[in-house]
Design a protein around this motif. Sequence first.
Motif, short mmCIF file in Angstrom:
data_model
loop_
_atom_site.label_atom_id
_atom_site.label_comp_id
_atom_site.label_asym_id
_atom_site.label_seq_id
_atom_site.Cartn_x
_atom_site.Cartn_y
_atom_site.Cartn_z
N PRO A 29 0.81 -1.23 0.00
CA PRO A 29 0.00 0.00 0.00
C PRO A 29 0.84 1.28 0.00
N LYS A 30 2.05 1.21 0.57
CA LYS A 30 2.90 2.41 0.63
C LYS A 30 3.29 2.91 -0.76
N VAL A 31 3.54 1.98 -1.70
CA VAL A 31 4.00 2.41 -3.02
C VAL A 31 2.88 3.02 -3.84
N ALA A 32 1.65 2.91 -3.33
CA ALA A 32 0.53 3.56 -4.04
C ALA A 32 0.76 5.06 -4.13
N TYR A 33 1.37 5.65 -3.10
CA TYR A 33 1.55 7.10 -3.07
C TYR A 33 2.47 7.61 -4.17
N PRO A 34 3.72 7.12 -4.29
CA PRO A 34 4.55 7.62 -5.39
C PRO A 34 4.01 7.27 -6.77
N ILE A 35 3.34 6.10 -6.91
CA ILE A 35 2.84 5.69 -8.23
C ILE A 35 1.64 6.54 -8.63
N MET A 36 0.67 6.67 -7.74
CA MET A 36 -0.54 7.42 -8.14
C MET A 36 -0.25 8.92 -8.23
N MET A 37 0.55 9.44 -7.32
CA MET A 37 0.88 10.86 -7.39
C MET A 37 1.83 11.15 -8.55
N GLY A 38 2.76 10.22 -8.80
CA GLY A 38 3.67 10.38 -9.93
C GLY A 38 2.93 10.28 -11.26
#
Length: 297
Positions: free
Chosen positions: A206-215
């Motif tokens: 779930p943590k990698v959702a942030y850089p992927i979706m925001m990126g």
Amino acid sequence: MIVKVVFGVLLILTIYFAITFFKDYAKVSKEGNLEKDNFWIAGGVGFVANFFDTLGIGSFAPLTAMLKFFHLVEDRVLPGTLNVSCTLPVVTEALIFITVIEVDPITLFSMLISSTVGAVVGASVVSKFDEKKVQLAMGLALLVVAVLMLASQLKLMPMGGDAIGLTGGKLVIAVVVNFFLGALMTLGIGLYAPCMALIYALGMSPKVAYPIMMGSCAYLMPASASKFVKESAYNRKVSMSITIFGVIGVLIAAYLVKSLPIKVLTWIVIVVIVYTSITMLKAYSKNKAKESQSLSN
């Protein structure tokens, strides 16, 4: 190496968008043709929406609801205004989260590029939509977002795994789906909720959702937003205000806020999204009925 490429491409896209946006704003402002909407109310709306966007709630749906409530933007230019106004705040978010959360560079770069291509294709179509099409598309899109957020709240979606990257078939699925999410972004449907669902379903942390979706948003938005600017399919004054105060909201949320009752806030956002979706669909039905009546006469 790939992370440096990600940053370099993002910087080029952002500079290109910023020049396009600020030149257009300055030109229209000099001509005295800026919209008459309240700059400060729009700024407050932008601050709130992007503050919570940084915390993972998403900005498009709450922003749509607030813009409708304060009667700040015509429905016809709403998708363009959302994309233009949130571009620089989202780029700020992406730069923060890409640097602090570890994610596989190939997975990140592949998903960012696919969402950008999808957005360019989508913006070419959406920028030419009339008011009725925008009302119908956004009304349905908001309902989809509400359902995804509700599923997440009720823990009906996969909760993810611990992977920080994808390979093989899963990577292909992620790239293809993110292409379509990028295209849908230009309609005003936020990418965060569906992208998070995709990441969880593919077994990623779930943590990698942030850089992927925001990126993904940071990559696709300069490209799609530039298209809306060139087509003059956005509200300049509201977009500039949201941009300025939105960046401030992002920085405060990212660096100063330690904890908020996010679950409670998310329930409130779901209710607001459903209400706004119904409002959009009612406006579409009303316009459709008027059109049918005028044709029969």
